[in-house]
Design a protein around this motif. Structure first.
Motif, PDB file in Angstrom:
ATOM      1  N   ARG A   2     -29.198   3.267  -1.728  1.00 12.53           N
ATOM      2  CA  ARG A   2     -29.008   3.773  -2.868  1.00 12.53           C
ATOM      3  C   ARG A   2     -27.989   3.808  -3.078  1.00 12.53           C
ATOM      4  N   PRO A   3     -27.024   2.995  -4.022  1.00  7.97           N
ATOM      5  CA  PRO A   3     -25.559   3.410  -4.663  1.00  7.97           C
ATOM      6  C   PRO A   3     -24.946   5.058  -5.488  1.00  7.97           C
ATOM      7  N   SER A   4     -24.324   4.930  -5.100  1.00  7.78           N
ATOM      8  CA  SER A   4     -24.098   6.775  -5.107  1.00  7.78           C
ATOM      9  C   SER A   4     -23.109   6.529  -6.986  1.00  7.78           C
ATOM     10  N   ILE A   5     -22.973   7.844  -6.888  1.00  5.07           N
ATOM     11  CA  ILE A   5     -22.273   7.646  -9.066  1.00  5.07           C
ATOM     12  C   ILE A   5     -20.678   7.858  -8.341  1.00  5.07           C
ATOM     13  N   LYS A   6     -20.507   8.118  -6.891  1.00  6.37           N
ATOM     14  CA  LYS A   6     -18.793   8.533  -6.065  1.00  6.37           C
ATOM     15  C   LYS A   6     -18.598   7.082  -5.758  1.00  6.37           C
ATOM     16  N   GLN A   7     -19.792   5.838  -5.283  1.00  9.68           N
ATOM     17  CA  GLN A   7     -19.434   4.490  -5.643  1.00  9.68           C
ATOM     18  C   GLN A   7     -18.885   3.678  -6.992  1.00  9.68           C
ATOM     19  N   VAL A   8     -19.536   3.926  -7.744  1.00  5.69           N
ATOM     20  CA  VAL A   8     -19.860   3.349  -9.286  1.00  5.69           C
ATOM     21  C   VAL A   8     -17.902   3.746  -9.622  1.00  5.69           C
ATOM     22  N   ALA A   9     -17.209   4.891  -9.557  1.00 14.82           N
ATOM     23  CA  ALA A   9     -16.335   6.015  -9.597  1.00 14.82           C
ATOM     24  C   ALA A   9     -15.507   5.212  -9.622  1.00 14.82           C
ATOM     25  N   HIS A  10     -14.848   5.031  -7.666  1.00 13.51           N
ATOM     26  CA  HIS A  10     -13.963   4.631  -7.373  1.00 13.51           C
ATOM     27  C   HIS A  10     -14.161   2.644  -7.374  1.00 13.51           C
ATOM     28  N   LEU A  11     -15.422   1.960  -7.686  1.00 10.62           N
ATOM     29  CA  LEU A  11     -14.873   0.319  -8.087  1.00 10.62           C
ATOM     30  C   LEU A  11     -14.632   0.452  -9.117  1.00 10.62           C
ATOM     31  N   ALA A  12     -14.682   1.311 -10.782  1.00 11.60           N
ATOM     32  CA  ALA A  12     -14.512   1.246 -11.375  1.00 11.60           C
ATOM     33  C   ALA A  12     -12.698   1.937 -11.960  1.00 11.60           C
ATOM     34  N   GLY A  13     -12.720   3.052 -11.013  1.00 18.05           N
ATOM     35  CA  GLY A  13     -11.269   2.572 -10.904  1.00 18.05           C
ATOM     36  C   GLY A  13     -11.165   4.665 -12.184  1.00 18.05           C
ATOM     37  N   VAL A  14     -12.056   5.131 -12.040  1.00  8.62           N
ATOM     38  CA  VAL A  14     -11.723   6.378 -13.154  1.00  8.62           C
ATOM     39  C   VAL A  14     -13.438   7.460 -12.134  1.00  8.62           C
ATOM     40  N   SER A  15     -12.096   8.498 -12.398  1.00  8.91           N
ATOM     41  CA  SER A  15     -13.353   9.971 -12.109  1.00  8.91           C
ATOM     42  C   SER A  15     -14.366  10.121 -11.703  1.00  8.91           C
ATOM     43  N   LEU A  44     -23.092  -2.691  -8.753  1.00 18.52           N
ATOM     44  CA  LEU A  44     -23.246  -2.184  -7.755  1.00 18.52           C
ATOM     45  C   LEU A  44     -25.065  -1.798  -7.490  1.00 18.52           C
ATOM     46  N   GLY A  45     -26.069  -2.265  -8.704  1.00 13.59           N
ATOM     47  CA  GLY A  45     -27.544  -1.571  -8.961  1.00 13.59           C
ATOM     48  C   GLY A  45     -27.235  -0.364  -8.977  1.00 13.59           C
ATOM     49  N   PHE A  46     -26.508   0.274  -9.671  1.00 11.75           N
ATOM     50  CA  PHE A  46     -26.521   1.844 -10.118  1.00 11.75           C
ATOM     51  C   PHE A  46     -27.945   1.914 -10.634  1.00 11.75           C
ATOM     52  N   ARG A  47     -28.760   2.957 -10.511  1.00  4.88           N
ATOM     53  CA  ARG A  47     -29.369   3.712 -10.744  1.00  4.88           C
ATOM     54  C   ARG A  47     -29.467   5.265 -11.283  1.00  4.88           C
ATOM     55  N   PRO A  48     -29.201   5.756 -12.323  1.00  8.79           N
ATOM     56  CA  PRO A  48     -28.688   7.348 -12.683  1.00  8.79           C
ATOM     57  C   PRO A  48     -29.920   8.364 -12.225  1.00  8.79           C
ATOM     58  N   ASN A  49     -30.008   9.297 -11.235  1.00  8.67           N
ATOM     59  CA  ASN A  49     -31.196   9.827 -11.325  1.00  8.67           C
ATOM     60  C   ASN A  49     -30.970  11.076 -12.115  1.00  8.67           C
ATOM     61  N   PHE A  50     -32.097  10.468 -12.983  1.00  8.79           N
ATOM     62  CA  PHE A  50     -32.150  11.264 -14.198  1.00  8.79           C
ATOM     63  C   PHE A  50     -32.669  12.891 -13.874  1.00  8.79           C
ATOM     64  N   THR A  51     -33.636  12.471 -12.982  1.00 11.07           N
ATOM     65  CA  THR A  51     -34.910  13.532 -12.692  1.00 11.07           C
ATOM     66  C   THR A  51     -33.925  14.934 -12.371  1.00 11.07           C
ATOM     67  N   GLY A  52     -32.815  14.811 -11.215  1.00 13.52           N
ATOM     68  CA  GLY A  52     -32.085  15.717 -10.434  1.00 13.52           C
ATOM     69  C   GLY A  52     -31.213  16.287 -11.707  1.00 13.52           C
ATOM     70  N   ARG A  53     -30.126  15.060 -12.912  1.00 18.16           N
ATOM     71  CA  ARG A  53     -29.644  16.059 -13.809  1.00 18.16           C
ATOM     72  C   ARG A  53     -31.004  16.462 -14.474  1.00 18.16           C
ATOM     73  N   ASN A  54     -31.884  16.302 -14.864  1.00 13.88           N
ATOM     74  CA  ASN A  54     -32.708  17.668 -15.523  1.00 13.88           C
ATOM     75  C   ASN A  54     -33.071  18.429 -15.256  1.00 13.88           C
ATOM     76  N   LEU A  55     -33.166  18.575 -13.788  1.00 12.95           N
ATOM     77  CA  LEU A  55     -33.769  19.899 -12.968  1.00 12.95           C
ATOM     78  C   LEU A  55     -32.577  20.859 -13.244  1.00 12.95           C
ATOM     79  N   ARG A  56     -31.075  20.224 -13.293  1.00 13.11           N
ATOM     80  CA  ARG A  56     -30.510  21.239 -12.956  1.00 13.11           C
ATOM     81  C   ARG A  56     -29.943  21.598 -14.627  1.00 13.11           C
ATOM     82  N   ALA A  57     -29.995  20.889 -16.019  1.00  8.14           N
ATOM     83  CA  ALA A  57     -30.529  21.626 -16.420  1.00  8.14           C
ATOM     84  C   ALA A  57     -31.201  22.515 -16.946  1.00  8.14           C
ATOM     85  N   GLY A  58     -31.948  22.893 -15.831  1.00  5.93           N
ATOM     86  CA  GLY A  58     -33.106  23.722 -15.957  1.00  5.93           C
ATOM     87  C   GLY A  58     -34.904  22.857 -16.540  1.00  5.93           C
TER      88      GLY A  58
END
Length: 361
Positions: A2-15, A44-58
């Motif tokens: 699965r494509p990562s957020i790092k790949q999205v940032a690289h392709l878009a030219g942002v952090s 890229l067909g990127f799908r955000p990992n909302f589960t990981g985000r939510n668990l980090r948020a508690g």
């Protein structure tokens, strides 16, 4: 992979941080930058990992649902209400069933808690005395009961348990009073096992209320294991003596009523010519039957909607986990105590009930 957020940032030219800000707070980046990121996500067909985000948020932004079965469409309608409300509030839903086995309630809840749900909506066998609900309270996990109705006389903490239901006793009394108003004097109740459903017991109390108010002698309830099983032997005994057999049958749920109509016809009896049949739940399929099933209608989808919104309100007002963990075990959870929603019921008239035949009165 699965494509990562790092790949999205690289392709878009942002952090990576800029991509993260867009995903979590869409208005926090410029329109030009957002457009570049969205193009990269699509490519890229990127799908955000909302589960990981939510668990980090508690929290997981997921609620658990425990119902007795989905073979009774009442609970499927309730789940529909829960799902639609959850989607509107950006929550996900996990559900499981107990098949009306009280001993399976704890296992069902443990399964959901293992998936880190933030709270639970559940229908239990007995809401007034229930070890699973005691556990949820000790663990300070928000929960809301659906369909279970706590009586004002319930002792201890039971009166504090949040619930959404109709007034089962009053609704059953209304149904039986309707039958009495049609001229019925010998009315019998068909029910699931009382020990598997406090709702059935409350509806039986409503039956007794109506019979006693009219000065009529109540008949012993017929309890059956499951609504899908035939009770033909009970019906044969019930209808054996034309002088004393009931002229109306009040059923604790619609599936029992539909099963009764099937079995009575198999015995050569006419509904409502020989015996009237009244249900409880108001499931849509009852209106499609011939004759239409007369029934108490409860707003199952609304019960699910209100239960979900009540639970989410509790979750989002709950104490932070770190603070809650520092409190003594005896400290109560204040967020949903005492929230009891009693929703209105209605009577659906149908051809399955009629005045008794003159010879039966």
């Amino acid at each position: 992979m699965r494509p990562s957020i790092k790949q999205v940032a690289h392709l878009a030219g942002v952090s990576i941080a800029t991509v993260s800000r867009l995903l979590n707070k869409p208005g926090s980046v410029s329109a030009e930058t957002a457009e570049k990121i969205h193009r990269s996500i699509a490519e890229l067909g990127f799908r955000p990992n909302f589960t990981g985000r939510n668990l980090r948020a508690g929290n997981s932004r997921t609620v658990g649902v425990v119902v007795p079965t989905l073979s009774n469409t009442v609970f499927a309608q309730c789940l529909q209400g829960i799902e639609l409300a959850a989607r509107a509030l950006d929550y996900s839903v996990m559900f499981t069933t107990t098949e009306y086995l009280p001993e399976d309630e704890s296992a069902a809840v443990e399964l959901l808690l293992g998936h880190r749900v933030d709270g639970v909506i559940l229908t239990v066998a007995d809401a007034g005395a229930n070890a699973t609900l005691d556990l949820l309270e000790r663990e300070r996990i928000p929960f809301v009961l659906a369909y279970n109705q706590l009586a004002a006389a319930d002792a201890g903490t039971a009166i504090q348990r949040a619930s959404v239901s109709v007034d089962n006793r009053a609704a059953a009394c209304d149904a039986v009073t309707h039958l009495i108003g049609l001229g019925h004097r010998r009315i019998q109740m068909l029910s699931g096992r009382f020990n598997a459903s406090d709702r059935a017991m409350q509806r039986y109390c409503g039956y007794l209320d109506a019979m006693q108010a009219a000065g009529l002698a109540p008949l012993p309830a017929i309890e059956v294991e499951r609504h899908t099983l035939t009770a033909a032997t009970d019906y044969q005994q019930m209808m054996a003596d034309p002088r004393h057999r009931p002229t109306a049958l009040f059923c604790s749920n619609d599936l029992l009523a539909l099963s009764a109509m099937r079995d009575l016809r198999a015995l050569g009896l006419q509904v409502p010519g020989d015996i009237s049949v009244m249900g409880f739940d108001g499931i849509p399929v009852g209106a499609l039957m011939q004759p239409v099933l007369a029934s108490v209608v409860q707003p199952s989808e609304q019960i699910g909607d209100v239960a979900l919104r009540t639970l989410v309100d509790a979750i989002e007002r709950a104490l932070p986990a770190a603070v809650a963990a520092s409190l003594p075990v005896e400290t109560p959870v204040p967020v949903i105590a005492g929230v009891r929603h009693i929703l209105p019921h209605a009577l659906r008239e149908g051809g399955s009930v009629a005045p008794p035949a003159p010879a039966s009165c």
